[in-house]
Design a protein around this motif. Structure first.
Motif, PDB file in Angstrom:
ATOM      1  N   GLN A 303       0.853  -1.190   0.000  1.00 30.35           N
ATOM      2  CA  GLN A 303       0.000   0.000   0.000  1.00 30.35           C
ATOM      3  C   GLN A 303       0.887   1.238   0.000  1.00 30.35           C
ATOM      4  N   PHE A 304       0.523   2.218  -0.842  1.00 32.33           N
ATOM      5  CA  PHE A 304       1.237   3.487  -0.943  1.00 32.33           C
ATOM      6  C   PHE A 304       0.232   4.628  -0.736  1.00 32.33           C
ATOM      7  N   THR A 305       0.648   5.651  -0.003  1.00 28.52           N
ATOM      8  CA  THR A 305      -0.248   6.788   0.219  1.00 28.52           C
ATOM      9  C   THR A 305       0.574   8.007   0.607  1.00 28.52           C
ATOM     10  N   ASN A 306       0.037   9.177   0.273  1.00 27.02           N
ATOM     11  CA  ASN A 306       0.640  10.425   0.742  1.00 27.02           C
ATOM     12  C   ASN A 306      -0.160  11.018   1.890  1.00 27.02           C
ATOM     13  N   THR A 307      -1.063  10.230   2.487  1.00 29.17           N
ATOM     14  CA  THR A 307      -1.806  10.671   3.666  1.00 29.17           C
ATOM     15  C   THR A 307      -0.877  10.669   4.873  1.00 29.17           C
ATOM     16  N   PRO A 308      -0.772  11.756   5.595  1.00 32.93           N
ATOM     17  CA  PRO A 308       0.118  11.759   6.769  1.00 32.93           C
ATOM     18  C   PRO A 308      -0.450  10.904   7.885  1.00 32.93           C
ATOM     19  N   SER A 309       0.447  10.356   8.701  1.00 32.56           N
ATOM     20  CA  SER A 309       0.007   9.568   9.847  1.00 32.56           C
ATOM     21  C   SER A 309      -0.349  10.459  11.034  1.00 32.56           C
ATOM     22  N   THR A 310      -0.112  11.759  10.914  1.00 32.17           N
ATOM     23  CA  THR A 310      -0.432  12.704  11.983  1.00 32.17           C
ATOM     24  C   THR A 310      -1.693  13.471  11.632  1.00 32.17           C
ATOM     25  N   TYR A 311      -2.017  14.451  12.463  1.00 31.93           N
ATOM     26  CA  TYR A 311      -3.279  15.176  12.351  1.00 31.93           C
ATOM     27  C   TYR A 311      -3.160  16.391  11.439  1.00 31.93           C
ATOM     28  N   ARG A 312      -4.325  16.894  11.057  1.00 29.55           N
ATOM     29  CA  ARG A 312      -4.434  18.208  10.437  1.00 29.55           C
ATOM     30  C   ARG A 312      -5.365  19.063  11.283  1.00 29.55           C
ATOM     31  N   ARG A 313      -5.683  20.252  10.809  1.00 23.81           N
ATOM     32  CA  ARG A 313      -6.469  21.195  11.595  1.00 23.81           C
ATOM     33  C   ARG A 313      -7.915  20.718  11.736  1.00 23.81           C
ATOM     34  N   SER A 314      -8.487  20.903  12.934  1.00 23.01           N
ATOM     35  CA  SER A 314      -9.853  20.482  13.226  1.00 23.01           C
ATOM     36  C   SER A 314     -10.825  21.601  12.902  1.00 23.01           C
ATOM     37  N   PHE A 315     -12.055  21.237  12.462  1.00 18.47           N
ATOM     38  CA  PHE A 315     -13.021  22.278  12.145  1.00 18.47           C
ATOM     39  C   PHE A 315     -14.466  21.881  12.421  1.00 18.47           C
ATOM     40  N   GLY A 316     -14.752  20.750  12.988  1.00 19.30           N
ATOM     41  CA  GLY A 316     -16.142  20.356  13.243  1.00 19.30           C
ATOM     42  C   GLY A 316     -16.191  19.154  14.154  1.00 19.30           C
ATOM     43  N   SER A 317     -17.383  18.541  14.279  1.00 23.63           N
ATOM     44  CA  SER A 317     -17.540  17.373  15.140  1.00 23.63           C
ATOM     45  C   SER A 317     -18.608  16.456  14.574  1.00 23.63           C
ATOM     46  N   TYR A 318     -18.576  15.212  15.045  1.00 23.09           N
ATOM     47  CA  TYR A 318     -19.490  14.178  14.581  1.00 23.09           C
ATOM     48  C   TYR A 318     -19.808  13.284  15.774  1.00 23.09           C
ATOM     49  N   THR A 319     -21.080  12.956  15.974  1.00 21.93           N
ATOM     50  CA  THR A 319     -21.501  12.153  17.123  1.00 21.93           C
ATOM     51  C   THR A 319     -21.231  10.677  16.862  1.00 21.93           C
ATOM     52  N   LEU A 320     -20.535  10.043  17.799  1.00 25.69           N
ATOM     53  CA  LEU A 320     -20.203   8.627  17.715  1.00 25.69           C
ATOM     54  C   LEU A 320     -20.695   7.948  18.986  1.00 25.69           C
ATOM     55  N   SER A 321     -21.443   6.860  18.855  1.00 30.50           N
ATOM     56  CA  SER A 321     -21.944   6.126  20.017  1.00 30.50           C
ATOM     57  C   SER A 321     -21.878   4.632  19.736  1.00 30.50           C
ATOM     58  N   ASN A 322     -21.728   3.856  20.833  1.00 25.39           N
ATOM     59  CA  ASN A 322     -21.606   2.411  20.689  1.00 25.39           C
ATOM     60  C   ASN A 322     -21.791   1.771  22.064  1.00 25.39           C
ATOM     61  N   PHE A 323     -21.579   0.466  22.131  1.00 27.72           N
ATOM     62  CA  PHE A 323     -21.734  -0.269  23.381  1.00 27.72           C
ATOM     63  C   PHE A 323     -20.441  -0.995  23.711  1.00 27.72           C
ATOM     64  N   THR A 324     -20.158  -1.112  25.005  1.00 25.02           N
ATOM     65  CA  THR A 324     -19.069  -1.946  25.521  1.00 25.02           C
ATOM     66  C   THR A 324     -19.572  -2.600  26.802  1.00 25.02           C
ATOM     67  N   GLU A 325     -18.676  -3.006  27.687  1.00 29.70           N
ATOM     68  CA  GLU A 325     -19.088  -3.616  28.938  1.00 29.70           C
ATOM     69  C   GLU A 325     -19.585  -2.546  29.914  1.00 29.70           C
ATOM     70  N   PRO A 326     -20.547  -2.855  30.762  1.00 30.29           N
ATOM     71  CA  PRO A 326     -21.055  -1.865  31.722  1.00 30.29           C
ATOM     72  C   PRO A 326     -19.958  -1.352  32.652  1.00 30.29           C
ATOM     73  N   GLY A 327     -19.934  -0.028  32.840  1.00 29.56           N
ATOM     74  CA  GLY A 327     -19.000   0.583  33.768  1.00 29.56           C
ATOM     75  C   GLY A 327     -17.588   0.735  33.257  1.00 29.56           C
ATOM     76  N   TRP A 328     -17.306   0.360  32.018  1.00 30.40           N
ATOM     77  CA  TRP A 328     -15.952   0.463  31.493  1.00 30.40           C
ATOM     78  C   TRP A 328     -15.670   1.902  31.056  1.00 30.40           C
ATOM     79  N   SER A 329     -14.403   2.296  31.162  1.00 28.95           N
ATOM     80  CA  SER A 329     -13.971   3.603  30.664  1.00 28.95           C
ATOM     81  C   SER A 329     -13.545   3.456  29.205  1.00 28.95           C
ATOM     82  N   VAL A 330     -13.867   4.480  28.419  1.00 29.30           N
ATOM     83  CA  VAL A 330     -13.566   4.456  26.987  1.00 29.30           C
ATOM     84  C   VAL A 330     -12.773   5.714  26.651  1.00 29.30           C
TER      85      VAL A 330
END
Length: 880
Positions: A303-330
């Motif tokens: 696989q070849f890519t010019n996508t950096p492995s680091t971050y770029r500038r942030s400009f928004g947000s997106y809601t993400l939700s899911n399930f894990t074990e009760p009481g676990w920290s995420v």
């Protein structure tokens, strides 16, 4: 006779006086000895996850006592000392957990319960109430280990203390700032590219015995190294399946799995250079390739890519939700950076606001149990909105062979371009030789911001699928998300026969004084040939007055049968003595009866041991499951034992896992967590006496280094004064803040108080921090007036090195005094600014003063650098 009696009486009185004096001295000596059985001292306290500090303490009969007010204030726990100094009251973490520590009555009242204490449990002095270290753990869950020889206390706790929460929030805010590109470092330590270097290893063993089935043992060994300047990782898996199990276990293509199956082994080499805009990442081996096609087996290729492995500038947000074990920290990682953390509710539900960053963001979730458990897997989730900066171009090209039954050939090229500030367009080609309806699948995609809070993303794959996703968020945080997919009838690239898929998600958080609740309604409909299938889910999750609760209702809707509706209700209670109980119940509305009940109780038994007991009864399938387990957390390994009884079948499980890392000049470091693929730093401060920036053989280590870093796990080695920061994401830049350091002498200063370190995979990097011994130079600038003189402010004083280069420049105080701390050992000249003197119409005597800063571990101080000024007119008159 009378005279004899008088003598006897006199002697008796003298004897009584003597005995009284002796007794007085004896009792005074005894009382003094008793009072001196304890002595006040300063004790160094180290709290895991927070740091260290000096607190007031008492040593009494080899036991340690700590000042309650200083401990609780350091942990940010509300506390108040009474005017008499014998009572401390407050609230422990939550407002409901009130406590009163009472020396007068020798008792502690906590959460409505009265706990009687031993006479020596509390000690009062002027202004302090001290408590025995063991009681901090027994009453409040703050486990303390007192070291008499070093006069130090190490504290561990599994509670979410306010100070720990504040530290994590600070880390979160720093990382969000880093995502926005706001932080700068004084110096950057870049990575190296050796040909070969071994660095990390992980191992795990899981053995299972069944009373009515075959037993098996699973082994895993993972190795990480540097090879040809890149990251090399190998993971070997072995399972001694019995012949009986071999006949039952098979993969998705119905091939038998061997005990040492090559498809279950992982190997990969990756080279990353984020400074090369044309080609930033090269990967070979088993690659992670995104695909529209249904690929369930590993892909071997490049696989070849010019996508950096680091971050770029942030400009928004997106809601993400899911399930894990009760009481676990995420923990939420965006492009290898920790940006938020949450605790799952009583049913395991959690939700995040994911920062959207330019480029293809890598979203990772790490899961930790309430008492330190760590989930092995990481979730990799791609946000559907892929934005790029304006006029930025990105590509990813992958090619290889799928390890399925026909060895399918796979290839994919993806191109994306930032066509505007709020529009990114792309396209490409995907190829899979096993797709009978069309091996070549061209596609196009786009992401755009239509309005504030309104985002749209869509893609089209020729002869396979068209999909669109739209989200809209109101200022009240009410969010709507609409997903629609339409599939080509008869396509075989995606492994199901859907014609259409529709989904609507409506979510809204509610925050009140004593509650925080997240509500979400999800409606999903699938159109099949000749049938329609729908599901609905309504979720209410949150905490009300400190009690976690989750109510989730599910509905399955089909045209052939009546709706099937059931609910799952769960709670989480934290009881005294670190006991957590989590009851759950499922109720079926169709038959108006309880489907199942489940209860789990967990508690720490010792400092490194955790036990849980669970009971589950499924009335619908008539299954009863009872289990008990215990886990030991050692510094070098985690060891677990568990036993389960499912109806009339018994199961025993034994497990152990650990890891090791090499490098950094510290030999082999053992850990109870996985390390392969990650990196680390070892910080070692040393006294740079000649200020050359390199550690020479005669330069000693410097104690007192304090750090703040945006990630990783911090471990301090008091023997050699080093600090290890482990479990860091590779190729990321970590900011290490050393400004809080507290060295032995005030003259010890760091040349680079903020360091940026590029983490190398599978390596613990040694970073030597030079501490320069600074000298101080001071004096006064006087102005002659008549027969007297006074200090003159705002006069420029410059310090020049022996090579005439400028070392520093300062202004005098209003009284003429000046002082500068920051001169390395050497020869200097203090000089006044002649240009400034000419403008002021003054002359100086002297105008330059040579001096020397001597080489000393404590730092040199030069005083008496005095200058005297007078006006030119006064000077001319004197000359006449």
């Amino acid at each position: 006779m009378i005279t004899c009696v008088a003598h006897i009486v006199f002697v008796f009185r003298v004897l009584c006086i003597v005995l009284t004096i002796i007794a007085g001295f004896t009792f005074a000596s005894f009382g003094q000895q008793k009072d001196q059985e304890y002595y006040e001292t300063s004790i160094f306290l180290t709290v895991e996850g927070i740091g260290g500090t000096e607190v007031s303490g008492i040593v009494y009969r080899d036991s340690g006592y700590l000042s309650i007010t200083e401990i609780f204030s350091f942990l940010k726990i509300r506390n108040t000392l009474s005017a008499s100094g014998d009572t401390v009251s407050g609230a422990f973490i939550t407002e409901e957990a009130l406590f009163i520590i009472d020396k007068k009555h020798q008792q502690i009242t906590y959460q409505g319960k009265v706990i009687k204490l031993q006479p020596d449990a509390l000690i009062t002095t002027a202004g302090h109430l001290f408590m025995q270290t063991a009681l901090f753990g027994r009453i409040f869950g703050l486990d303390c280990k007192f070291n008499f020889r070093s006069l130090s206390v190490s504290m561990r706790t599994n509670l979410e203390l306010p100070a720990i929460r504040e530290k994590r929030q600070e880390k979160m805010y720093r990382n969000i700032s880093r995502l926005k590109g706001e932080l700068k470092a004084d110096t950057i330590i870049n990575r190296s590219y050796p040909f070969f270097r071994f660095g990390m290893a992980d191992w795990s063993v899981i053995a299972t015995q069944r009373s009515k089935g075959a037993s098996d043992t699973r082994l895993n060994l993972a190795l990480g190294a540097t090879l040809a300047g890149g990251e090399a990782s190998v993971s070997l898996n072995y399972n001694n399946y019995s012949k009986q199990e071999q006949s039952l276990i098979h993969d998705s293509n119905y091939q038998f799995i061997k005990p040492f199956d090559e498809r279950l082994q992982f190997y990969r080499w990756r080279f990353v250079n984020n400074n090369n805009r044309g080609l930033r990442q090269v990967t070979a081996g088993k690659i992670f390739a995104q695909s529209f096609s249904s690929i369930y087996d590993p892909v071997i290729g490049v696989q070849f890519t010019n996508t950096p492995s680091t971050y770029r500038r942030s400009f928004g947000s997106y809601t993400l939700s899911n399930f894990t074990e009760p009481g676990w920290s995420v923990e939420l990682y965006v492009n290898n950076e920790l940006v938020d953390f949450k605790k799952a509710d009583a049913s395991g539900f959690f939700t995040f606001e994911v920062p959207l960053v330019y480029g293809n963001s890598l979203i990772k979730l790490r899961f930790y149990g309430p008492w330190g458990e760590e989930r092995f897997r990481e979730e990799h989730i791609s946000i559907p909105f892929n934005f790029l900066p304006h006029r930025e171009f990105e590509y990813t090209a992958s090619a290889g062979m799928v390890q399925d039954s026909v060895n399918s050939r796979f290839g994919r090229v993806s191109l994306n371009y930032g066509a505007g500030k709020h529009l990114t367009m792309g396209g490409g080609m995907e190829y899979l030789s096993s797709v009978t309806t069309g091996k070549a699948m061209p596609f196009i995609n786009a992401s755009m911001r239509l309005a504030p809070g309104l985002l749209f993303s869509g893609d089209y794959v020729y002869d396979v699928r068209a999909r669109g996703i739209m989200t809209y968020r109101l200022p009240s945080n009410l969010q709507f998300e609409l997903n629609y997919s339409r599939y080509k009838k008869g396509q075989r690239a995606i492994n199901y026969n859907y014609l259409e898929e529709r989904k609507l998600i409506v979510s809204k958080p509610f925050v009140g004084k004593n509650m925080a609740v997240f509500s979400r309604l999800t409606l999903n409909q699938i159109i099949l040939p000749g049938a329609t299938y729908g599901t609905a889910e309504w979720l209410m999750s949150g905490a009300v007055k400190g009690i976690g609760a989750n109510l989730t209702t599910y509905a399955i809707l089909t045209e052939q049968v009546d709706p099937y509706v059931y609910s799952n209700l769960s709670f989480s209670f934290r009881l005294p003595y670190q006991i957590v109980i989590t009851p759950q119940v499922q109720y079926e509305y169709s038959n108006n009866k309880v489907m199942s009940v489940r209860t789990e109780v967990g508690k720490y038994l010792l400092r490194h041991a955790y036990m849980n007991i669970s009971y589950e009864k499924n009335f619908k399938s008539n299954l009863t499951n009872v289990g008990i387990g215990i886990r030991f957390d050692f510094s070098f390994s985690q060891i677990g034992l568990s036993a389960w009884r499912n109806n009339d079948e018994n199961t025993l499980v034994q497990s152990a896992r650990g890891g090791l890392s090499m490098g950094g000049g510290s030999g082999v470091n053992f850990s109870n967590r996985s390390s392969v693929g990650l990196g680390g730093i070892i910080l070692q401060a040393y006294l740079d006496r000649n200020a050359n920036g390199r550690r020479d053989a005669d330069e000693p280590k410097a104690d007192g280094l304090q750090i703040a870093v945006n990630g990783g796990r911090i471990m301090r080695n008091r023997r050699d004064t080093s600090i290890s920061i482990l479990e860091l994401e590779p190729y990321a830049n970590y900011i290490v803040d050393l400004k809080r350091s507290n060295f032995e002498h005030l003259a010890w200063k760091m040349r680079y108080p903020v360091i940026s370190v590029v983490i190398e995979p599978n390596r613990v990097k040694l970073v030597e921090v030079p501490v320069v011994v600074m000298g101080e130079a001071s004096g006064t600038v006087y102005l002659k007036e008549g027969n007297g003189e006074k200090g003159l402010g705002r006069i420029t004083v410059s310090f020049f090195r022996s090579d005439s280069s400028l070392a520093a420049r300062i202004l005098t105080e209003p009284d003429g005094f000046f002082s500068f701390m920051g001169l390395v050992p050497g020869n200097y000249t203090a000089s006044l600014d002649e240009t400034q003197l000419r403008k002021l119409g003054m002359t100086a005597k002297p105008i330059r003063i040579p001096f020397k800063i001597k080489d000393s571990n404590e730092g040199d101080v030069v005083e008496g650098l005095d200058f005297r000024l007078q006006s030119l007119q006064h000077t001319e008159e004197q000359n006449k």
